[in-house]
Design a protein around this motif. Structure first.
Motif, PDB file in Angstrom:
ATOM      1  N   MET A 298     -43.323  44.907  30.929  1.00  0.00           N
ATOM      2  CA  MET A 298     -43.820  43.918  31.878  1.00  0.00           C
ATOM      3  C   MET A 298     -44.085  44.606  33.199  1.00  0.00           C
ATOM      4  O   MET A 298     -43.354  45.502  33.579  1.00  0.00           O
ATOM      5  N   HIS A 299     -45.076  44.156  33.846  1.00  0.00           N
ATOM      6  CA  HIS A 299     -45.231  44.700  35.187  1.00  0.00           C
ATOM      7  C   HIS A 299     -44.374  43.882  36.108  1.00  0.00           C
ATOM      8  O   HIS A 299     -44.480  42.681  36.155  1.00  0.00           O
TER       9      HIS A 299
ATOM     10  N   GLU B 204     -47.305  44.440  28.359  1.00  0.00           N
ATOM     11  CA  GLU B 204     -47.833  45.557  27.574  1.00  0.00           C
ATOM     12  C   GLU B 204     -47.853  45.294  26.077  1.00  0.00           C
ATOM     13  O   GLU B 204     -47.440  46.147  25.306  1.00  0.00           O
TER      14      GLU B 204
ATOM     15  N   HIS C 297     -49.487  50.960  34.776  1.00  0.00           N
ATOM     16  CA  HIS C 297     -48.161  50.558  34.322  1.00  0.00           C
ATOM     17  C   HIS C 297     -48.211  50.054  32.874  1.00  0.00           C
ATOM     18  O   HIS C 297     -47.481  50.537  32.009  1.00  0.00           O
TER      19      HIS C 297
ATOM     20  N   HIS D  74     -46.900  51.872  29.195  1.00  0.00           N
ATOM     21  CA  HIS D  74     -46.007  51.215  28.230  1.00  0.00           C
ATOM     22  C   HIS D  74     -46.478  51.393  26.790  1.00  0.00           C
ATOM     23  O   HIS D  74     -45.686  51.247  25.866  1.00  0.00           O
TER      24      HIS D  74
ATOM     25  N   GLU E 298     -39.254  50.428  31.508  1.00  0.00           N
ATOM     26  CA  GLU E 298     -39.775  50.061  32.828  1.00  0.00           C
ATOM     27  C   GLU E 298     -39.743  51.202  33.845  1.00  0.00           C
ATOM     28  O   GLU E 298     -40.654  51.334  34.655  1.00  0.00           O
TER      29      GLU E 298
ATOM     30  N   ALA F  33     -42.733  53.322  32.886  1.00  0.00           N
ATOM     31  CA  ALA F  33     -44.038  52.751  33.231  1.00  0.00           C
ATOM     32  C   ALA F  33     -44.249  52.814  34.739  1.00  0.00           C
ATOM     33  O   ALA F  33     -45.350  53.082  35.219  1.00  0.00           O
TER      34      ALA F  33
ATOM     35  N   TYR G  90     -36.751  49.155  37.380  1.00  0.00           N
ATOM     36  CA  TYR G  90     -38.113  49.651  37.597  1.00  0.00           C
ATOM     37  C   TYR G  90     -38.115  50.810  38.589  1.00  0.00           C
ATOM     38  O   TYR G  90     -38.424  51.943  38.258  1.00  0.00           O
TER      39      TYR G  90
HETATM   40 ZN   LIG Z   1     -43.378  47.033  32.663  1.00  0.00          ZN
END
Ligand SMILES: [Zn+2]
Length: 864
Positions: free
Chosen positions: A1-2, A296, A325, A329, A348, A351, A408
């Motif tokens: 996930m962003h 992703e 990002h 992934h 994370e 990414a 992250y």
């Molecule tokens: Zn992510």
């Protein structure tokens, strides 16, 4: 996930973090309450080898119905029954090997019983017929009274454990399966899923189309996707890989602007990792109302449509970080997947670091350093003001809680330090070994460490222990001296962090640079191991500046007192922009006329916008007439991000009519950049100039990318503390207004409520029903608003939000708000109690005094 914090990201870009996210600095507290137990990875009794989802989407009734067929293999002998995750799904029939079998459905689980137990390795197909009106996992979006132009779409979001809301499955990352999605949608629609398109058929009588996608590389359940809507398709290529962007028709130009670097990024990541892009295609589907920045899903990333932008926004906004990002992934997260969420930094952190690597490749070392600086800022904010935890951590209530800045940003920074520790060649060799050794598998942090140890010959226990399994970071103090007789420079490095079981002393490889008066440097690579470590360097003459960690590679805080001359030299001559910028910051604190002059020069002439921006910020700190003069000159700087910092700094001059005039002039004339105009509006509000409010009202008429201008004008109105902002805040927070303007308007109301007691009750009444708002962003903003208002009346609506909202992030934020407000309440109650006690004591004291007086009177010798 962003970054579940696309909104925060925007705000970070914009500088005023608080105004947009409402995340209050509250001081560090435990990540979880003591009663939260560890989560251990799930046991498996069968391997899911293939899953086929056949699904019809009914957009009108927002309903789905279909069949999920699993091919499973027993792991041990005697598999008689099997449990699937099936949340809020209506199961109508289950067949195994084609024969109906018994099943039981309760508590979001489906338990099926086989006619005969399976032996180890024994395979069978389990087909489950089901239907649902999903509240999570799969989201239908479409127009309504408030937003009549919204496109009709459906999209899924599996991570972390929401796939079970749209198909029955084994919903945990530690299983990998091939997958197939066969989706029937209205005939005008396109359905996009993982892998290759096998067939697309049209049923003219039913006016539907069926898309059959098949994904041949095993992946985890949460990565299975389905997006459907009326899409225009843009086709691109990266070598042999088809690259596709699915977007709302009419937004093709914006889409190319947002996603156009994708092929270059694919080629770059292939080169960096040494592993070719592994799937049949790479698609990005831009959808409306997405609740993350991006997701992703294997070979078919979902992106928020918000990332598409016009040419004006493109001046100083890029989608590259988001695009890089999600693309990264595809290797880190999809091809190799964390075995359980406690190791999710392997998804994370990677990414996030690969966003920075693309930035380094595309924009160079200075932008790269800025990217990492932003990561540090995010991590320090969370660590300093919210909580501290080890990156690998299995104590959580909902997995989404782990998707934070430790996961992250700190994860990314740890990879960067690992790169500096091992050197570029070995770092990328080790990454390649990690990727090739574990491709197609689940991974844990030890796998990464072993790959690095095998590739480099190093033992990295200390590194992973201090950065990944323990928490915190070194707090460093540096001092230096020069012995003129012996020509020796001494640099003393102290680690001042409080050590405990959770935070140790750090072992750090770091560079110390000694600079002469001409800006020439001698650099020494040293290893700090002690609490106090002294390094001595032979040196012909006294260094004019000593720089510790000149490239800012380490996650650390640093206290290093040096004189103004050294700072001025660094500001003018440090080879890295990040070093010049650090000097600018410290000169801002020093604040002398000489510092002001040096900062003015740097702001006007430095070759990198970031240094110009930081010099402007430092001038805003100094806040003298000379600083103001310099900033007014800076309004015409060429780089929009430098200008943005200049106007922000002007906002620091409260009740200064010249600063206000300069800002009003920017707004009057307009700026090529949305973001400069936006920032000017907020800054103008901060000056509290009497004319500001009327000017901001005019600015409210300006549309802009993601409503940045309106949002900042609303935040600016709150800063004026003008009661007229209440009516405007109410108007702009109404359903039907652009969501980001609504969010900003809620912030405006909260700030006014905090500072204007008489309006408080009215504003609380107004905000309370928004806890049931249809808009995710609005509900997410409420806890911060109630925290700011700091009134115990907020406890009830926030408790209800914590209990009732379906989103884990909102639940957590609402719980935090309840805790903060309850503390506030208990402080008030405790104050009341203490006052009561005091009154009682005073009363007792009075009585005792009276008795004492009487006694004294009695004991006095009688006169007469
Ligand atoms: Zn992510």
């Amino acid at each position: 996930m962003h970054k579940p914090r696309f909104l925060d990201q925007m705000a970070l870009d914009l500088g005023d973090h608080y105004a947009f996210t409402g995340r209050f600095a509250r001081g560090r507290r435990p990540f979880q309450p003591a009663h939260v137990e560890p989560n251990w990875p799930r046991d498996r009794s069968a391997e899911i080898k293939h899953i086929k989802i056949e699904l019809a989407l009914d957009f009108e009734r927002r309903r789905i119905a279909g069949t999920a067929t699993h091919r499973i293999a027993a792991i041990a002998d005697g598999l008689a029954a099997l449990e699937f995750d099936a949340a809020e799904l209506a199961i109508s029939a289950v067949r195994a090997g084609g024969e109906p079998i018994a099943f039981e459905s309760a508590d979001n689980k489906l338990r099926v019983t086989f006619a005969r137990a399976l032996a180890a390795g024994g395979e069978i197909e389990v087909a489950i017929d089901y239907s649902a009106t999903p509240r999570r996992g799969l989201y239908f979006v479409g127009p309504d009274d408030g937003y009549p132009d919204k496109p009709v779409q459906a999209w899924t979001q599996g991570e972390d454990e929401d796939s079970r809301y749209w198909f029955p499955c084994y919903d945990y990352p530690n299983n990998r399966t091939t997958s197939e999605v066969i989706a029937t949608v209205p005939e005008k629609f396109t359905a996009v899923s993982n892998g290759a398109l096998v067939a697309a058929t049209h049923d003219a009588s039913a006016r539907t189309r069926t898309f059959h996608w098949r994904h041949e590389v095993p992946h985890s359940t949460y990565l299975i996707t389905l997006c459907a809507g009326e899409f225009a398709t843009i086709e691109d290529r990266a070598g042999a890989t088809p690259v596709l962007y699915y977007v709302q028709p009419g937004r093709e130009d914006d889409a190319r602007r947002a996603f156009g670097n994708t092929p270059k990024m694919i080629e770059f990541f292939e080169r960096r990792i040494g592993v070719a892009y592994p799937y049949a295609k790479y698609a990005q589907v831009a959808v409306s109302d997405f609740i993350f920045g991006g997701m992703e899903n294997t070979s078919a990333t979902t992106q928020t449509a918000d990332t598409m932008h016009d040419a004006r926004a493109h001046l100083d906004f890029k989608s590259d970080p988001l695009v890089a990002h999600e693309l990264a992934h595809q290797w880190w997260g999809d091809l190799l997947t964390c075995r359980d969420w406690s190791h999710a930094w392997l998804n994370e952190g990677f990414a996030t670091y690969f966003e920075a690597l693309w930035c380094e490749e595309n924009l160079g070392a200075d932008e790269f350093a800025w990217n990492l600086r932003q990561d540090r800022g995010g991590y320090f904010e969370e660590d300093g003001h919210h909580y501290r935890r080890p990156i690998v951590c299995n104590r959580y209530r909902a997995p989404i809680e782990l998707f934070d800045r430790h996961l992250y940003e700190k994860g990314s920074l740890v990879l960067h330090m690992l790169r500096r520790e091992t050197g570029d060649a070995l770092f990328f060799k080790a990454l390649n070994l990690y990727c090739t050794r574990h491709r197609g598998r689940n991974v844990i942090t030890q796998d990464l460490q072993h790959a690095f140890e095998d590739a480099t010959g190093r033992n990295l226990d200390f590194f992973f222990d201090q950065w990944v399994y323990k928490e915190g970071h070194p707090e460093i103090e540096v001092s230096s001296a020069f012995d003129d007789k012996r020509k020796l420079a001494t640099v003393t490095v102290k680690q001042t962090q409080k050590t405990s079981e959770a935070v140790g002393l750090f072992r750090l490889s770091v560079t110390i640079a000694l600079m002469d008066g001409e800006g020439r440097e001698t650099r020494h690579r040293v290893e700090v191991r002690e609490r106090e470590h002294v390094f001595v360097f032979a040196c012909g003459q006294a260094p004019k500046a000593v720089r510790f960690d000149p490239e800012h590679d380490l996650v650390k805080t640093l206290k290093h007192k040096r004189g103004r001359e050294a700072l001025e030299l660094e500001l003018a001559r440090a080879p890295e922009a990040i070093g010049r910028s650090a000097a600018a910051h410290e000169l801002g604190l020093e604040g002398s006329p000489q510092a002001t002059a040096a900062l003015r020069t740097a702001m006007l002439t430095d070759g990198f916008w970031g240094v110009q921006a930081d010099a402007a910020a430092a001038l805003g700190e100094i806040r003298t007439e000379a600083a103001l003069e310099a900033l007014i000159e800076g309004v015409s700087l060429a780089h929009p991000k430098a200008r943005r910092s200049v106007v922000r700094a002007l906002g620091a001059f409260r009740a200064n009519s010249r600063a206000a005039e300069a800002l009003a002039a920017v707004l009057e004339k307009g700026d090529p950049s949305y973001f400069v105009e936006a920032e000017s509006a907020l800054a103008l509000g901060k000056t509290r100039d009497p004319r500001a409010f009327a000017q901001l009202e005019k600015v409210l008429e300006r549309p802009s990318y993601l409503e940045v201008i309106r949002a900042h004008a609303l935040a600016g109105m709150a800063e004026t503390r003008d009661g007229r902002a209440i009516a405007i805040g109410r108007e702009w927070s109404a359903y039907g207004r652009p969501p980001r303007a609504r969010v900003a308007a809620i912030g405006t109301l909260a700030r006014i409520a905090r500072h204007k007691e008489p309006a408080r009750a009215e504003i609380i009444d107004f905000l309370t029903p928004l806890a049931d708002d249809r808009e995710f962003m609005v509900r997410m903003r409420l806890p911060g608003a109630f925290e700011e208002i700091a009134d115990a009346q907020g406890i009830a609506p926030m408790s209800r939000l914590a209990e009732r909202d379906l989103d884990g992030r909102i639940q957590r934020r609402a719980r935090e708000a309840v805790a903060l407000l309850s503390e506030g309440k208990s402080h008030i109650e405790e104050g009341d109690r203490l006052r009561d006690d005091l009154d009682k004591l005073r009363e007792q004291n009075k009585k005792l005094q009276e008795r004492l007086d009487k006694l004294e009177a009695l004991s006095r010798p009688k006169e007469s």
